[in-house]
Design a protein around this motif. Structure first.
Motif, PDB file in Angstrom:
ATOM      1  N   ASN A   1       0.830  -1.201   0.000  1.00 14.56           N
ATOM      2  CA  ASN A   1       0.000   0.000   0.000  1.00 14.56           C
ATOM      3  C   ASN A   1       0.868   1.256   0.000  1.00 14.56           C
ATOM      4  N   ALA A   2       1.925   1.242   0.831  1.00 10.07           N
ATOM      5  CA  ALA A   2       2.817   2.404   0.891  1.00 10.07           C
ATOM      6  C   ALA A   2       3.527   2.618  -0.431  1.00 10.07           C
ATOM      7  N   THR A   3       3.936   1.533  -1.085  1.00 11.32           N
ATOM      8  CA  THR A   3       4.599   1.641  -2.378  1.00 11.32           C
ATOM      9  C   THR A   3       3.658   2.247  -3.419  1.00 11.32           C
ATOM     10  N   LEU A   4       2.433   1.737  -3.467  1.00 11.89           N
ATOM     11  CA  LEU A   4       1.465   2.258  -4.425  1.00 11.89           C
ATOM     12  C   LEU A   4       1.135   3.719  -4.150  1.00 11.89           C
ATOM     13  N   TRP A   5       1.058   4.085  -2.879  1.00  9.37           N
ATOM     14  CA  TRP A   5       0.668   5.441  -2.496  1.00  9.37           C
ATOM     15  C   TRP A   5       1.822   6.441  -2.666  1.00  9.37           C
ATOM     16  N   SER A   6       3.052   5.953  -2.820  1.00 12.96           N
ATOM     17  CA  SER A   6       4.218   6.844  -2.849  1.00 12.96           C
ATOM     18  C   SER A   6       4.325   7.662  -4.127  1.00 12.96           C
ATOM     19  N   SER A   7       3.643   7.237  -5.182  1.00 13.31           N
ATOM     20  CA  SER A   7       3.710   7.945  -6.468  1.00 13.31           C
ATOM     21  C   SER A   7       2.618   9.012  -6.534  1.00 13.31           C
ATOM     22  N   HIS A   8       3.019  10.266  -6.827  1.00 13.76           N
ATOM     23  CA  HIS A   8       2.038  11.357  -6.918  1.00 13.76           C
ATOM     24  C   HIS A   8       0.977  11.092  -7.986  1.00 13.76           C
ATOM     25  N   PRO A   9       1.321  10.675  -9.213  1.00 13.00           N
ATOM     26  CA  PRO A   9       0.266  10.406 -10.205  1.00 13.00           C
ATOM     27  C   PRO A   9      -0.694   9.309  -9.764  1.00 13.00           C
ATOM     28  N   ARG A  10      -0.163   8.237  -9.144  1.00 12.43           N
ATOM     29  CA  ARG A  10      -1.045   7.163  -8.680  1.00 12.43           C
ATOM     30  C   ARG A  10      -1.929   7.644  -7.538  1.00 12.43           C
ATOM     31  N   ARG A  11      -1.339   8.431  -6.643  1.00  9.74           N
ATOM     32  CA  ARG A  11      -2.090   8.934  -5.490  1.00  9.74           C
ATOM     33  C   ARG A  11      -3.266   9.800  -5.951  1.00  9.74           C
ATOM     34  N   THR A  12      -3.016  10.684  -6.894  1.00  8.32           N
ATOM     35  CA  THR A  12      -4.097  11.525  -7.420  1.00  8.32           C
ATOM     36  C   THR A  12      -5.161  10.680  -8.110  1.00  8.32           C
ATOM     37  N   THR A  13      -4.731   9.664  -8.835  1.00 11.87           N
ATOM     38  CA  THR A  13      -5.676   8.779  -9.516  1.00 11.87           C
ATOM     39  C   THR A  13      -6.565   8.053  -8.514  1.00 11.87           C
ATOM     40  N   TYR A  14      -5.965   7.574  -7.437  1.00 14.10           N
ATOM     41  CA  TYR A  14      -6.766   6.908  -6.407  1.00 14.10           C
ATOM     42  C   TYR A  14      -7.799   7.866  -5.799  1.00 14.10           C
ATOM     43  N   LEU A  15      -7.391   9.072  -5.505  1.00 13.27           N
ATOM     44  CA  LEU A  15      -8.327  10.033  -4.909  1.00 13.27           C
ATOM     45  C   LEU A  15      -9.477  10.346  -5.862  1.00 13.27           C
ATOM     46  N   LEU A  16      -9.179  10.447  -7.156  1.00 14.89           N
ATOM     47  CA  LEU A  16     -10.239  10.678  -8.142  1.00 14.89           C
ATOM     48  C   LEU A  16     -11.175   9.484  -8.246  1.00 14.89           C
TER      49      LEU A  16
END
Length: 404
Positions: free
Chosen positions: A207-222
């Motif tokens: 989870n931390a690895t996936l969340w560490s990327s800004h583009p992925r993090r923004t995609t998850y929030l969307l």
């Protein structure tokens, strides 16, 4: 892969599709039945909303404890076991005289079990299809889900009125059992996608690895927040129009079907990428009209138009897969599914609480305003095209050191 016929010629796609169809029908019929049962017993919009979307609240627990299993358990056995658990749990909720506390306990346990299902199913879909086929395949599943919701909510509404919520719950349990049989008999035995034992620690690390990327993090929030807030609006359909809730849910499912067909099949890829934010704005804007407390006909049109915006989810899932290595696909999609469903459960609770203090129409309007505000803020964080291209090859986008 650009045609539906190619999808259904792909080995194992059809049984995976059919098992999801049975389970989707069971969930649709069962949700309406349990919400009606609770509303009749309590006359509470909050408890009705929680009974319908309560399983999603347990997703946050699963997302932080179970998700490493999505890529580390055999898909066929895991999916069969989940469907059987839902069949038993749904049948148990139909028992006469079952205390309300026991009903909610079962709802939360099933939600915890379900937190693993999304990652296993969508990870398997990503494995079955060619790399360029995931979005089209997922759009077919979403279209199927829309059609099932249209017929399921309509049929469930009829069953609830003509028979009873408990008989409707038993029907849902039978559909879950059918889904388990199709999964067990139709899918082949496959090894896990990743090596190693599932564990809470591994779940947290990935989870931390996936969340560490800004583009992925923004995609998850969307994927999670604007969608979830609008589902909070949907959770109030039963209290807004007790005798016409099935119609509103069916109209929402029809709109979602139209959005998924357009996104998955009709809109060219270059144009599709630019429509993610506009679709999210469309998803919430029509619910502003509920401030005027429209009648059932106008409300149904608003719900159908808004639900076209659910097509945004396909666009963002395609983006998520571009940013995620293959060995983490199941975990990444499971995190998307669990986070989205958790937000839906939280939003249902919030919407129900606001409706309890004000009215269902007012609460739906406020949830729509919140969704529009969040979308506007997140739109400023979407990376430009150049940053996207760079992010795909960066260490954050392609994490290392993960069991495979």
């Amino acid at each position: 892969m650009r045609s539906y016929s190619e999808l259904f010629r792909t080995r194992e796609f059809t049984p995976l599709f059919l098992s999801a169809a049975f389970q989707g029908a069971a969930q649709t019929v069962g949700m309406l039945a349990i919400a009606t049962l609770v509303f009749r017993a309590t006359d509470s919009p909050l408890l009705s909303a929680l009974s319908m979307f309560g399983p999603q609240l347990a997703q946050v627990v699963g997302a932080t404890t179970l998700l490493s299993a999505a890529d580390r358990l055999a898909p066929r056995a895991t999916m069969t076991g989940i469907a059987l658990a839902f069949a038993l749990g749904t049948a148990a909720m139909a028992l006469p005289g079952l205390p309300l506390g026991a009903v909610f306990a079962l709802i939360l346990v099933l939600g915890l079990i379900a937190s693993l299902g999304g990652g296993v199913r969508w990870g398997l879909l990503n494995e079955i299809l060619a790399k360029d086929g995931y979005l089209l395949g997922r759009s077919v599943f979403n279209m199927m889900n829309g059609l099932i919701q249209i017929t399921g909510f309509a049929t469930g509404g009829v069953l609830v009125v003509l028979l009873s919520p408990r008989v409707t719950l038993l029907t849902a349990a039978a559909l879950y059992l059918a889904g388990a049989l199709v999964t067990r008999l139709g899918l082949s035995r496959r090894p896990p996608r990743a090596a190693g034992r599932p564990s809470i620690a591994q779940t947290w690390r990935t989870n931390a690895t996936l969340w560490s990327s800004h583009p992925r993090r923004t995609t998850y929030l969307l994927l999670w927040i604007p969608n979830g807030l609008v589902v909070g609006c949907e959770s109030l359909f039963v209290s807004y129009a007790p005798d016409r809730a099935g119609l509103l849910f069916a109209c929402g499912a029809f709109g979602m079907f139209v959005g998924d067909v357009a996104t998955g099949r009709l809109i060219p890829p270059r144009a599709r990428r630019r429509l993610g934010i506009p679709f999210l704005l469309l998803l919430a804007a029509p619910y502003l009209l509920f401030a005027l407390r429209p009648g059932t006909a106008v409300a149904a049109v608003c719900v159908a138009v808004a639900s076209v915006g659910f097509g945004a989810s396909l666009i963002q899932q395609e983006r998520l897969m571009e940013l995620t290595p293959d060995e983490l696909s199941g975990h990444a999609l499971g995190l998307h599914s669990s986070g989205m469903l958790t937000m839906q459960g939280v939003s249902a609770a919030l919407a129900g609480a606001v409706a309890q203090l004000t009215s269902p129409g007012t609460a739906m309007t406020l949830m729509a305003v919140a969704s529009l505000a969040v979308t506007a803020v997140l739109a400023t964080r979407v990376p430009e095209k150049k940053e996207r291209a760079a992010g795909r090859g960066s260490p954050a986008a392609r994490p290392t050191g993960v069991d495979s």
